[in-house]
Design a protein around this motif. Structure first.
Motif, PDB file in Angstrom:
ATOM      1  N   TRP A 111      42.657  11.169  14.081  1.00  0.00           N
ATOM      2  CA  TRP A 111      43.021  11.467  15.315  1.00  0.00           C
ATOM      3  C   TRP A 111      43.193  12.973  15.799  1.00  0.00           C
ATOM      4  CZ3 TRP A 111      46.848  13.639  18.396  1.00  0.00           C
ATOM      5  CH2 TRP A 111      46.861  13.442  19.544  1.00  0.00           C
ATOM      6  N   VAL A 112      43.831  13.766  15.093  1.00  0.00           N
ATOM      7  CA  VAL A 112      43.726  15.016  15.496  1.00  0.00           C
ATOM      8  C   VAL A 112      42.538  15.709  15.607  1.00  0.00           C
ATOM      9  CG1 VAL A 112      44.444  17.329  14.558  1.00  0.00           C
ATOM     10  CG2 VAL A 112      46.031  15.259  14.226  1.00  0.00           C
ATOM     11  N   VAL A 113      41.544  15.402  14.683  1.00  0.00           N
ATOM     12  CA  VAL A 113      40.227  16.005  14.718  1.00  0.00           C
ATOM     13  C   VAL A 113      39.522  15.369  16.168  1.00  0.00           C
ATOM     14  CG1 VAL A 113      37.856  16.012  13.885  1.00  0.00           C
ATOM     15  CG2 VAL A 113      39.980  16.273  12.554  1.00  0.00           C
ATOM     16  N   GLN A 114      39.466  14.211  16.138  1.00  0.00           N
ATOM     17  CA  GLN A 114      38.785  13.879  17.475  1.00  0.00           C
ATOM     18  C   GLN A 114      39.497  14.082  18.756  1.00  0.00           C
ATOM     19  OE1 GLN A 114      36.063  11.762  17.595  1.00  0.00           O
ATOM     20  NE2 GLN A 114      35.784  12.292  15.444  1.00  0.00           N
ATOM     21  N   PHE A 115      40.667  14.118  18.960  1.00  0.00           N
ATOM     22  CA  PHE A 115      41.379  14.742  20.165  1.00  0.00           C
ATOM     23  C   PHE A 115      41.294  16.150  20.270  1.00  0.00           C
ATOM     24  CE2 PHE A 115      45.374  17.397  21.129  1.00  0.00           C
ATOM     25  CZ  PHE A 115      45.424  16.955  22.609  1.00  0.00           C
ATOM     26  N   THR A 116      41.152  16.857  19.299  1.00  0.00           N
ATOM     27  CA  THR A 116      41.123  18.537  19.606  1.00  0.00           C
ATOM     28  C   THR A 116      39.677  18.665  19.870  1.00  0.00           C
ATOM     29  OG1 THR A 116      42.627  18.594  17.699  1.00  0.00           O
ATOM     30  CG2 THR A 116      41.191  20.533  18.291  1.00  0.00           C
ATOM     31  N   GLN A 117      38.357  17.996  19.369  1.00  0.00           N
ATOM     32  CA  GLN A 117      37.177  18.294  19.691  1.00  0.00           C
ATOM     33  C   GLN A 117      36.881  17.767  21.125  1.00  0.00           C
ATOM     34  OE1 GLN A 117      35.097  17.243  15.909  1.00  0.00           O
ATOM     35  NE2 GLN A 117      34.138  18.912  16.122  1.00  0.00           N
ATOM     36  N   GLY A 118      37.464  16.685  21.441  1.00  0.00           N
ATOM     37  CA  GLY A 118      37.104  15.998  22.722  1.00  0.00           C
ATOM     38  C   GLY A 118      38.034  17.155  24.013  1.00  0.00           C
ATOM     39  N   ALA A 119      39.232  17.709  23.476  1.00  0.00           N
ATOM     40  CA  ALA A 119      39.948  18.323  24.522  1.00  0.00           C
ATOM     41  C   ALA A 119      39.018  20.043  24.599  1.00  0.00           C
ATOM     42  CB  ALA A 119      41.236  18.655  24.112  1.00  0.00           C
ATOM     43  N   ALA A 120      38.586  20.083  23.419  1.00  0.00           N
ATOM     44  CA  ALA A 120      37.682  21.592  23.348  1.00  0.00           C
ATOM     45  C   ALA A 120      36.428  21.305  24.362  1.00  0.00           C
ATOM     46  CB  ALA A 120      37.229  21.741  21.997  1.00  0.00           C
ATOM     47  N   ARG A 121      35.661  20.042  24.303  1.00  0.00           N
ATOM     48  CA  ARG A 121      34.796  20.065  25.275  1.00  0.00           C
ATOM     49  C   ARG A 121      35.066  20.042  26.662  1.00  0.00           C
ATOM     50  NH1 ARG A 121      32.975  16.312  21.763  1.00  0.00           N
ATOM     51  NH2 ARG A 121      34.006  14.920  22.686  1.00  0.00           N
ATOM     52  N   ASP A 122      36.200  19.396  26.997  1.00  0.00           N
ATOM     53  CA  ASP A 122      36.847  19.390  28.307  1.00  0.00           C
ATOM     54  C   ASP A 122      37.313  20.612  28.883  1.00  0.00           C
ATOM     55  OD1 ASP A 122      36.174  16.591  28.246  1.00  0.00           O
ATOM     56  OD2 ASP A 122      38.420  15.714  28.156  1.00  0.00           O
ATOM     57  N   LEU A 123      37.484  21.500  28.033  1.00  0.00           N
ATOM     58  CA  LEU A 123      38.319  22.977  28.466  1.00  0.00           C
ATOM     59  C   LEU A 123      36.888  24.011  28.405  1.00  0.00           C
ATOM     60  CD1 LEU A 123      41.385  22.682  26.919  1.00  0.00           C
ATOM     61  CD2 LEU A 123      41.118  22.869  29.129  1.00  0.00           C
ATOM     62  N   ALA A 124      35.752  23.796  27.794  1.00  0.00           N
ATOM     63  CA  ALA A 124      34.661  24.702  27.819  1.00  0.00           C
ATOM     64  C   ALA A 124      34.798  25.454  29.280  1.00  0.00           C
ATOM     65  CB  ALA A 124      33.539  23.824  27.556  1.00  0.00           C
TER      66      ALA A 124
END
Length: 257
Positions: free
Chosen positions: A154-167
């Motif tokens: 969950w940590v990995v998926q959440f972090t990578q998804g949030a990183a995409r949204d904050l690009a």
């Protein structure tokens, strides 16, 4: 001077992050449950590096503890520029052997705390158009092995998804996925490590150095060692049933911290 906040700061990977960031000239906010150890660590970092080291006693398995750290991250007069969500623990035993209260506490620390603290920190960082968050996960995120692995996935998926949204926002998010690290982690969980080959063990300081380089490169996922990168490549090709058997024989989980 910038400020970094590190959870689980008194030992293992968290302590290595604290030493590295203080050595780089960052002020630090050290978060953990043991106030005596926090104060000793803060004094050592201040004396050695001449930085400001604040302590915040908080148990992230409780709402009160999470709220206390959220309050510090919300302080606009003393902003936090880098958040290291490192706090975590392991439970000894397989599914149905671990008390439900312990499993829920793990999800509180590994998932809810990470979500709430990341969100609070990122709101201010996005306004300032700079900042970073490192969420410490584990290579256990990539193998089918119980609540620990599921929480780290969950940590990995959440972090990578949030990183995409904050690009493009100036804010960097990265999930850090170590393997076995020589720390107090396994001892605290009551887990034996005699069956783990020497070549699988990582040094916490070297791991942190690699992680900081990956963050500077803008990576959203860091597996900071060639051995584990190769292993995780093999994981993608191996049957999931086989992986479950392997992780059972090598310990309940791969453990950062």
């Amino acid at each position: 001077m910038t400020t970094a906040l590190i959870t689980g700061a008194t030992s293992g990977i968290g302590a290595s992050f604290a030493r590295r960031l203080a050595g780089d000239g960052h002020n630090v906010v050290l978060v953990a449950r043991n106030e005596e150890r926090l104060r000793q660590q803060a004094a050592e970092l201040h004396d050695r590096h001449g930085i400001e080291a604040d302590v915040l006693r908080a148990d992230l398995a409780t709402d009160e503890g999470i709220a206390a750290v959220e309050a510090r991250l919300s302080d606009r007069t003393h902003p936090v520029d880098l958040l290291i969500n490192n706090a975590g623990f392991g439970n000894k035993g397989e599914y149905l052997e671990v008390p439900m209260a312990d499993e829920l506490a793990m999800l509180k620390v590994h998932c809810e705390a990470v979500l709430r603290l990341t969100t609070t920190a990122v709101k201010g960082m996005r306004e300032r158009r700079r900042g970073g968050v490192v969420n410490v996960a584990s290579v256990a995120a990539f193998v089918p092995r119980g609540t620990y692995g599921a929480s780290k996935a969950w940590v990995v998926q959440f972090t990578q998804g949030a990183a995409r949204d904050l690009a493009g926002s100036g804010v960097r998010l990265m999930a850090l996925c170590p393997g076995f690290v020589r720390t107090e982690f396994h001892q605290r969980a009551g887990m034996g490590t005699s069956n783990i080959p020497d070549w699988l063990w990582l040094d916490a300081d070297k791991l942190v150095d690699a992680a900081m380089k990956d963050l500077a490169r803008g990576k959203s996922l860091s597996i900071p060692d060639p051995r584990y990168k190769a292993l995780m490549g093999a994981v993608k090709l191996a049957p999931r049933g086989l992986l479950g058997g392997i992780t059972s024989r090598t310990g309940r989980k791969y453990g950062p911290q």
